[in-house]
Every structure is written in C-alpha cells, then in structure tokens.
Design a protein around this motif. Structure first.
Motif, PDB file in Angstrom:
ATOM      1  N   PHE A  17      26.336 -51.012   6.881  1.00 18.87           N
ATOM      2  CA  PHE A  17      26.190 -50.264   5.622  1.00 18.87           C
ATOM      3  C   PHE A  17      26.409 -51.205   4.439  1.00 18.87           C
ATOM      4  O   PHE A  17      25.633 -51.229   3.476  1.00 18.87           O
ATOM      5  N   LYS A  18      27.467 -52.029   4.492  1.00 20.26           N
ATOM      6  CA  LYS A  18      27.776 -52.957   3.402  1.00 20.26           C
ATOM      7  C   LYS A  18      26.637 -53.962   3.188  1.00 20.26           C
ATOM      8  O   LYS A  18      26.291 -54.305   2.080  1.00 20.26           O
ATOM      9  N   ARG A  19      26.048 -54.384   4.289  1.00 20.87           N
ATOM     10  CA  ARG A  19      24.949 -55.347   4.175  1.00 20.87           C
ATOM     11  C   ARG A  19      23.730 -54.731   3.508  1.00 20.87           C
ATOM     12  O   ARG A  19      23.030 -55.376   2.753  1.00 20.87           O
TER      13      ARG A  19
ATOM     14  N   ASN B  64      17.112 -55.013  -0.698  1.00 21.97           N
ATOM     15  CA  ASN B  64      17.143 -56.173   0.185  1.00 21.97           C
ATOM     16  C   ASN B  64      15.982 -56.093   1.181  1.00 21.97           C
ATOM     17  O   ASN B  64      15.702 -55.024   1.734  1.00 21.97           O
ATOM     18  N   GLY B  65      15.334 -57.231   1.413  1.00 25.06           N
ATOM     19  CA  GLY B  65      14.125 -57.252   2.239  1.00 25.06           C
ATOM     20  C   GLY B  65      14.323 -56.769   3.667  1.00 25.06           C
ATOM     21  O   GLY B  65      13.360 -56.433   4.352  1.00 25.06           O
ATOM     22  N   TYR B  66      15.571 -56.709   4.130  1.00 25.94           N
ATOM     23  CA  TYR B  66      15.833 -56.252   5.511  1.00 25.94           C
ATOM     24  C   TYR B  66      16.231 -54.775   5.545  1.00 25.94           C
ATOM     25  O   TYR B  66      16.838 -54.325   6.518  1.00 25.94           O
ATOM     26  N   ASN B  67      15.881 -54.033   4.488  1.00 27.17           N
ATOM     27  CA  ASN B  67      16.284 -52.630   4.412  1.00 27.17           C
ATOM     28  C   ASN B  67      15.055 -51.703   4.306  1.00 27.17           C
ATOM     29  O   ASN B  67      14.803 -51.098   3.257  1.00 27.17           O
TER      30      ASN B  67
ATOM     31  N   LEU C 166      21.114 -64.593   1.570  1.00 24.26           N
ATOM     32  CA  LEU C 166      21.472 -65.331   2.787  1.00 24.26           C
ATOM     33  C   LEU C 166      22.351 -64.435   3.644  1.00 24.26           C
ATOM     34  O   LEU C 166      23.418 -63.992   3.216  1.00 24.26           O
ATOM     35  N   ARG C 167      21.887 -64.135   4.841  1.00 21.23           N
ATOM     36  CA  ARG C 167      22.668 -63.298   5.756  1.00 21.23           C
ATOM     37  C   ARG C 167      22.701 -63.958   7.129  1.00 21.23           C
ATOM     38  O   ARG C 167      21.648 -64.116   7.762  1.00 21.23           O
ATOM     39  N   GLU C 168      23.899 -64.336   7.543  1.00 26.95           N
ATOM     40  CA  GLU C 168      24.080 -65.001   8.842  1.00 26.95           C
ATOM     41  C   GLU C 168      23.064 -66.119   9.034  1.00 26.95           C
ATOM     42  O   GLU C 168      22.391 -66.211  10.065  1.00 26.95           O
ATOM     43  N   GLY C 169      22.934 -66.939   8.023  1.00 29.88           N
ATOM     44  CA  GLY C 169      22.090 -68.130   8.126  1.00 29.88           C
ATOM     45  C   GLY C 169      20.617 -67.880   7.911  1.00 29.88           C
ATOM     46  O   GLY C 169      19.824 -68.821   7.876  1.00 29.88           O
ATOM     47  N   LYS C 170      20.225 -66.618   7.733  1.00 26.57           N
ATOM     48  CA  LYS C 170      18.806 -66.330   7.550  1.00 26.57           C
ATOM     49  C   LYS C 170      18.532 -65.901   6.101  1.00 26.57           C
ATOM     50  O   LYS C 170      19.325 -65.175   5.519  1.00 26.57           O
ATOM     51  N   ARG C 171      17.421 -66.371   5.576  1.00 28.41           N
ATOM     52  CA  ARG C 171      17.051 -66.046   4.194  1.00 28.41           C
ATOM     53  C   ARG C 171      16.137 -64.818   4.149  1.00 28.41           C
ATOM     54  O   ARG C 171      15.252 -64.666   4.986  1.00 28.41           O
TER      55      ARG C 171
END
Ligand code: COA
Length: 186
Positions: A33-35, A136-139, A162-167
C-alpha cells in the motif's frame, strides 16, 4: 439539490484526526500500500506523528488544501482520504491525492466514485480550470480508476522512481474543466 459530497458508493466527510491517525498507522503496515501511495521512498510513521502532521497541514494550509475522508455511503465506514491541493490560484489548478487504506476495499469502485464526486466539487463549486495528479508507473489499478473518472494521461517523468533497484516512470494525468463540463449531467 443533490448532496455535493455524496456519490453512488461514498460520501466525503470529516473524521477526527485522532481517529484518522489510528487507521493510517494500521494501513501503513502494509508496505505494498505504501509503495502504491508514495513517490518518496517508503517510510513508516507512528499514529502520533501522522496526527501531528495532519493537524499542522490542515491548519497552516487551510486556504489551499481541501481534505476529505472517504466513507462508505451505506455504513459510514472510514475507507481513506482524498485531497485537492490548490497549487496555482491564478491558473486555477489543483493536484489530487487519494488513498483507500485497506486492501480488502480495493477494486470495489470506491476510488472511481470518490474521484467523480471530487471532480464535480472542483469544477462546479471551486470553479477550477484544471485538476492534475501523478501516478506511479507500477500502479495499474490507480491508472484505470483515474481513467474511468475522466483523467487523461498527459506525460511521464521517465525512470523517476527507484523501487528495489528497478526504475519506473511517474505518469502525469489531468482533467480540464471544459472537457469535464461537456459530460456533466446535472
Ligand atoms: C488507487 C485507488 C484509489 C483506486 O481505488 P479503487 O476503489 O481500488 O478502484 P476502482 O475499483 O474504482 O477501479 C479499479 C479499476 O482498476 C482495475 N484493476 C485492478 N487491478 C488492476 C491491474 N493489476 N491492472 C489493470 N487494471 C486493474 C479494476 O478492475 C478496476 O477497473 P474496472 O472497473 O474497469 O474493472 C485504491 O486502490 C488505493 O487507494 N490503492 C492504494 C493506494 C494508491 O494506490 N493510491 C493512489 C496513489 S496515485
């Protein structure tokens, strides 16, 4: 006249900040959720810290920051919050933030309904010209809910997150007053 703050599923309301803070502290334990929510790196806050932040923000920015809790229309259950931040008074532009805290309440149409209520308020009461947000592009869930409510993609900040090393890209979306008014059924 309809209740400007009610939709088909939700009502925008004001809940005491102590109650909000307790709920937020609980929801914040869900790191996915926070991410989804933050474009900053994930951090955790205590309920005291959240309440202090919220009280200060609401007091110091009372003119420009329109903050609502999202509650279910039927049971008045607290789902989360939505806000409009008037970032430019002259161009009449506001920025939206939204969250539904409990993942069991996602995908039930609450977010889309909330944004429809918020846009109606923004254009027919606040007389705004433009409402914007970033996602965010991953949402993809948020992207879809925003599209359903009438937001259009306007551009992206490539690899801004940047999330866990991925852009990931950060995507800008917006609704203009004229295009929203054209579809408005009073
Ligand atoms: C983003 C959020 C406000 C959306 O509200 P919601 O009530 O869950 O969304 P809705 O049910 O109105 O709409 C979700 C849509 O996304 C779709 N969806 C869900 N997961 C999806 C996925 N992985 N890929 C594509 N679409 C997806 C749903 O099917 C639905 O579309 P449909 O009605 O066409 O079937 C809410 O999920 C939330 O607060 N999430 C956590 C915090 C967050 O992401 N905040 C936004 C920060 S920008």
């Amino acid at each position: 006249m309809n209740d400007i703050f009610s939709g088909e599923l939700v009502r925008l309301s004001a809940v005491p900040s102590s109650e909000i803070a307790r709920a937020y502290a609980e929801w914040n334990r869900d790191s996915e959720f926070k991410r989804f929510l933050d474009s900053d790196p994930v951090r955790l806050y205590s309920s005291r810290g959240i309440q202090a932040w919220l009280d200060k923000k609401l007091e110091s920015e009372a003119e420009n920051f329109f903050f609502f809790n999202i509650c279910t229309l039927k049971e008045s259950r607290l789902l989360g919050d939505v806000n409009l931040d008037l970032v430019n008074r002259y161009s009449r532009e506001a920025f939206v933030g939204i969250m539904i805290g409990d993942r069991n309440e996602w995908n039930k149409g609450y977010g889309t309904d909330t944004l429809r209520v918020l846009l109606r308020y923004a254009f027919t009461e606040l007389n705004l010209r433009r409402v914007s947000l970033t996602v965010n592009g991953y949402n993809p869930r948020a992207l879809r809910a925003y599209e359903k409510a009438g937001f259009k993609p306007e551009g992206r900040l490539r690899e801004n997150l940047l999330r866990e090393g991925k852009r990931w890209d950060e995507i800008y979306m917006g609704v203009l007053r004229d295009e929203w008014m054209a579809g408005w059924k009073q």
